[in-house]
Enzyme design. Structure first.
Site, PDB file in Angstrom:
ATOM      1  N   THR A 132     -36.898 -20.731 -17.011  1.00  0.00           N
ATOM      2  CA  THR A 132     -37.020 -19.746 -15.807  1.00  0.00           C
ATOM      3  C   THR A 132     -37.242 -20.747 -14.558  1.00  0.00           C
ATOM      4  O   THR A 132     -36.584 -20.274 -13.734  1.00  0.00           O
ATOM      5  CB  THR A 132     -38.712 -19.095 -16.184  1.00  0.00           C
TER       6      THR A 132
ATOM      7  N   TRP B 236     -33.714 -21.645 -14.043  1.00  0.00           N
ATOM      8  CA  TRP B 236     -32.721 -20.413 -13.484  1.00  0.00           C
ATOM      9  C   TRP B 236     -32.978 -20.222 -11.982  1.00  0.00           C
ATOM     10  O   TRP B 236     -32.145 -19.760 -11.215  1.00  0.00           O
ATOM     11  CB  TRP B 236     -33.176 -18.988 -13.845  1.00  0.00           C
ATOM     12  N   HIS B 237     -33.969 -20.783 -11.481  1.00  0.00           N
ATOM     13  CA  HIS B 237     -34.232 -20.458  -9.941  1.00  0.00           C
ATOM     14  C   HIS B 237     -33.540 -21.411  -9.080  1.00  0.00           C
ATOM     15  O   HIS B 237     -33.341 -21.102  -7.895  1.00  0.00           O
ATOM     16  CB  HIS B 237     -35.953 -20.383  -9.778  1.00  0.00           C
ATOM     17  N   GLY B 238     -33.234 -22.443  -9.619  1.00  0.00           N
ATOM     18  CA  GLY B 238     -32.451 -23.542  -8.875  1.00  0.00           C
ATOM     19  C   GLY B 238     -32.152 -24.719  -9.622  1.00  0.00           C
ATOM     20  O   GLY B 238     -32.744 -25.047 -10.587  1.00  0.00           O
TER      21      GLY B 238
END
Lengths: 452, 469
Positions: free
Chosen positions: B318, B321-323
């Site tokens: 997670t 995925w965001h960066g």
């Protein structure tokens, strides 16, 4: 509201904008409207080199995108009115906050009159000389009116002038300053036989008095001092002085970041006097009268950016009387003709937010006043500040070549030695606004000058 | 191109609706129009990466066909799924994470691997997960394979949710790709939802962003606790209204086309715990990880060590995925620790609702600090500021930063009020029960539209080029 009615209304609004914007753009291109006569035009975001496959198509697409943005931004109905309304509302709200915060942080400091000193009355009776009562001391205060720190925009009250204050970290400013000093040193070292002069169009932010008036804002005085201390001592240096707010009001436009004709005239005199010390053959500064161009009231770069509508902050426009200046060749820009046009009122209808400074002074590239009279030829490495002073300074030299970053040079590289050889340059003057000269902002960092 | 651009609102969108309206009886034509306009929408900002989208459509179309073809041959079916998954994850790894991975290896092991500098294709995280959901659902037999590559392309690149979600699972809109109608109620709902989303983005998120960006870029040590909390509250509102605003616009636009995307946010700042927060925040992402990572790994129906590993994997991914950055991974693992704690030794303590709510908000805000800051030292400085290490704060310094402006504070107050459901529910019950009330509500929506457009117009006025003179 029924869904049907809501959908119809919203659809009508969007359709109206969709259809009318291209029509307004068309009318603007035909000269009937002026929506595209604006400094807010979008330009292509990128340009592909010819070596890139399909560059012509890609560049056409980028131009098309910019055109669509212009149509659906600058040409949407009532765009200027909407922007002005929002800017005016922002200004009103900002003033409310400023007045509140000033009274919380600084108390009421509008005017602190100093009482007249009556003890001199006996002295004046003895000496027979009448003395004027001392003027009340005015406490100036800067009010933040717009900006998010990089930069911020202020008014100075009650002087009614506007200032743009740059913001950056100390580390960044120092880094940029070192780069600029290195560049200047390299320019000098690459042709040390020439005479070098640097003149800085300073800002309030560079002065001693800045911190007293602009509470909490970044002062660049220490960087100015560092610049002066670390400039090669063989380079002559001078700068536009603001010891008081009154100096600022006198020498620069209220609403624009440029120097006005009073500042230009003083700067010209300082520069020629600086050069005279080394090369007296160029002569002392000439005297000029200052004329006000009737019928112009304009709002410059700073005012335009924040949407200033209060005319107390607007400027009149003054020029020098160039009629006795010797004629020159080599330049399409004819300052005497410009003077005539302005005084005839040909530019009076250009609009409040038109750039009168740029319209009158304009960038120039070359002046040839006389040949073999002084034997001295000048190279000016300037910016828009030098536009106003170049013709005056050039009148003391045989030929003067001007390079004004970043437009006449753009991204083109310039061979320094080629210019020196071609025009027999004897003297080099770097004349720029301080944010560019000290920190290389706005693409002005000399990296397009080939020195080797 | 962005939804909050005037060229999109008054150029692209009306033209799209006119073309779609012209093809209203022909669903195939409508899907092709959607595909073409979506390609133009994406290419406007990223012309080069349009090829990546086309490759993704082509590759996943083939993967889906192969999975369906081998539906009775388990091994071949698994291989097809594996290849499809590797293809998609490979694309995202190369274009999003390769630079980060190489730099991290160099930093940890002192090696000198060349670090690729690849600009991030916008929306790659969203559309990659979206298409992964397609091939996995085809594999599971939950959706029929899509044999029309144009329809699959229209699903993948549909501009409402292409660049910022929600992650629309194929099963959500599979039927609507081939059979959908748009009623006047859909248009009404869609337009209202879109305008509300636009208002959230332009009027609240953009203003909150100025406060957060100005303060976080400045000297936090002089801003103190006052400045640090102001910055983080502003950022907490900014990220919610930015993201949920885009989701609203996506859901609204989708509805005008006959697509019913699922909700992505459910008042996340009403959460009573971190667990509750993740049921309300970016629901499409958390359900993706639940259904495609956590549950296939066994979920919580395994031994405790294995469950912890499952949770670690989900929250690591997670964050990632965001960066492509250490702070995002740290943020993900931060929630891993909090969630494990909530489900184990803290489970008995959650009895006082108000205290739970305050604790949850504190956890969320601290999490956003980790998410937003660019380095560990900045995280330390901001958290230090929030908890009083640098004193209460210098009002003069905060004033000089330029954030004390009425529009920003109106945005903050509106943002705080709008982040809880009660005021809006109360307003609806008072106003929307009569015809006059409904008219007033719609007039308010139109006012939001006008003010948003005015702010966008003001924001588009940037004659700074003059300062180059």
């Amino acid at each position: 509201m029924k869904d049907k009615h809501f959908v119809i209304i919203i659809s009508a609004i969007f359709l109206a904008f969709f259809i009318s914007s291209p029509i307004i753009a068309g009318l603007s291109k035909a000269g009937i409207l002026h929506s595209l006569d604006t400094k807010n035009l979008f330009v292509p975001e990128r340009e592909f080199e010819d070596t890139v496959p399909g560059a012509a198509v890609l560049n056409a697409i980028e131009r098309g995108k910019a055109d669509i943005r212009n149509i659906y931004t600058n040409c949407i109905p009532f765009y200027n009115q909407i922007v002005s309304a929002v800017q005016s509302t922002e200004l009103v709200m900002l003033n409310l906050v400023t007045n509140t915060m000033d009274s919380i942080l600084y108390g009421q400091e509008d005017e602190i009159p100093v009482s007249a000193d009556t003890s001199t009355s006996d002295d004046s009776a003895n000496s027979g000389v009448e003395t004027e009562p001392p003027k009340p001391e005015i406490k100036y205060r800067a009010n933040l009116i717009a900006g998010n720190g990089r930069p911020n925009f202020y008014t100075i009250e009650p002087a009614k002038v506007m200032e743009r204050v740059e913001g950056a970290s100390e580390k960044e400013l120092q880094r940029r300053l070192e780069i600029q000093l290195n560049y200047i040193q390299k320019i000098k070292d690459s042709a040390p036989e020439l005479n070098y002069y640097v003149y800085m169009g300073t800002r309030m932010q560079d002065t001693e008095i800045f911190s007293e008036i602009f509470k909490g804002a970044l002062s660049t005085k220490c960087y100015f001092d560092y610049f002066v201390d670390h400039l090669d001592p063989e380079i002559s240096f001078d700068y536009l002085r603001f010891d008081t707010v009154e100096d600022r009001v006198e020498k620069k436009f209220r609403s624009d970041h440029h120097w006005n004709i009073h500042g230009v005239y003083e700067g010209y005199q300082q520069i020629i006097n600086m050069m005279y010390e080394r090369t007296p053959e160029i002569g002392k500064p000439y005297e000029y009268d200052i004329i006000e161009v009737p019928g112009i009231k304009w709002c410059g770069s700073i005012g335009g950016t924040v949407g200033m509508t209060d005319e107390d902050y607007f400027d009149n426009f003054e020029i020098l009387d160039y009629s006795n200046m010797p004629d020159y060749s080599g330049n399409a820009y004819d300052v005497k003709k410009m003077q005539e046009k302005f005084l005839n009122g040909e530019y009076n209808n250009a609009g409040t937010y038109a750039d009168y400074y740029g319209m009158f002074h304009q960038p120039q590239s070359k002046f040839t006043f006389r040949t073999n009279a002084t034997g001295r030829n000048l190279l000016i490495l300037g910016d828009s500040y030098s536009w106003a002073a170049s013709v005056l300074i050039a009148s003391h030299f045989d030929t003067t070549i001007c390079y004004n970053q970043p437009w006449t040079t753009g991204n083109n590289k310039i061979d320094y030695h080629e210019i020196i050889d071609k025009y027999d340059i004897t003297d080099v003057l770097i004349l720029q606004y301080s944010s560019r000269l000290m920190f290389g902002y706005d693409d002005c960092d000399f990296d397009n000058l080939i020195l080797d | 191109m962005l939804f909050s651009e005037l060229a999109f609102l008054f150029g692209f969108l009306p033209l799209f609706f006119l073309c779609t309206f012209a093809a209203k009886k022909n669903l195939t034509a409508q899907n092709i129009i959607l595909l073409i306009f979506s390609m133009v929408f994406y290419a406007w900002g990223e012309p080069v990466y349009i090829f990546l989208l086309l490759i993704s459509i082509g590759g996943n179309f083939v993967a889906g066909i192969a999975i369906d073809k081998f539906k009775d041959k388990i091994t071949a079916k698994k291989i097809s799924l594996a290849l499809g998954t590797i293809f998609n994850l490979g694309l995202i790894c190369v274009f999003k994470y390769s630079g980060f991975f190489c730099q991290s290896i160099n930093d940890i092991f002192g090696s000198n691997i060349p670090v690729p500098e690849i600009s991030l294709p916008i929306g790659i995280s969203f559309y990659t997960f979206q298409i992964l959901s397609y091939i996995i659902d085809v594999y599971r037999g939950e959706v029929p394979v899509q044999k029309n590559i144009l329809f699959l392309g229209a699903y993948l690149v549909a501009f409402p949710q292409l660049i910022a979600g929600p992650i629309a699972r194929y099963q959500t809109i599979a039927e609507e790709l081939t059979d959908r109608t748009v009623t006047i109620e859909d248009l009404g709902y869609g337009f209202r939802r879109f305008i509300i989303g636009l208002g959230k983005k332009v009027l609240i998120a953009n203003n909150a962003a100025v406060i957060a960006d100005s303060l976080l870029a400045g000297d936090m040590k002089s801003f103190g606790a006052l400045g640090a909390w102001l910055a983080m509250i502003a950022y907490t509102l900014q990220i919610y209204y930015d993201f949920s605003g885009y989701s609203d616009m996506a859901i609204g636009l989708g509805r005008t086309m006959g697509f019913h995307y699922l909700e992505n946010f459910n008042y996340p700042y009403m959460a009573n715990s971190a667990t509750d927060f993740w049921r309300r925040w970016h629901i499409s992402l958390s359900t993706f990880f639940r259904d495609y990572v956590y549950i296939p790994m066994g979920g919580n129906r395994v031994s405790k060590p294995r469950w912890i590993l499952n949770m670690f994997t989900v929250w690591f991914l997670t964050g990632l995925w965001h960066g492509a950055g250490a702070n995002f991974i740290l943020w993900g693992l931060y929630f891993f620790v909090i969630l494990i704690a909530e489900k184990t030794f803290l489970s008995g303590l959650q009895k006082i609702k108000v205290l739970n709510h305050i604790t949850a908000l504190l956890i969320i805000v601290v999490g956003w600090c980790i998410f937003r800051c660019e380095s560990l030292s900045q995280i330390g400085t901001v958290l230090g500021g929030m908890f009083g290490v640098y004193g209460g704060g210098d009002l003069e310094a905060i004033y000089a930063s330029g954030v004390l402006k009425i529009p920003y504070f109106i945005a903050l107050i509106a943002g705080i009020i709008g982040s809880v459901p009660m005021p809006l529910a109360k307003l609806k019950s008072l106003v929307c029960t009569t015809n006059t009330g409904k008219v007033v509500a719609d007039v308010a929506v139109m006012v939001v539209l006008f003010v948003s457009v005015a702010m966008l117009a003001r924001g588009s006025y940037n004659p700074f080029i003059y300062f180059r003179f």
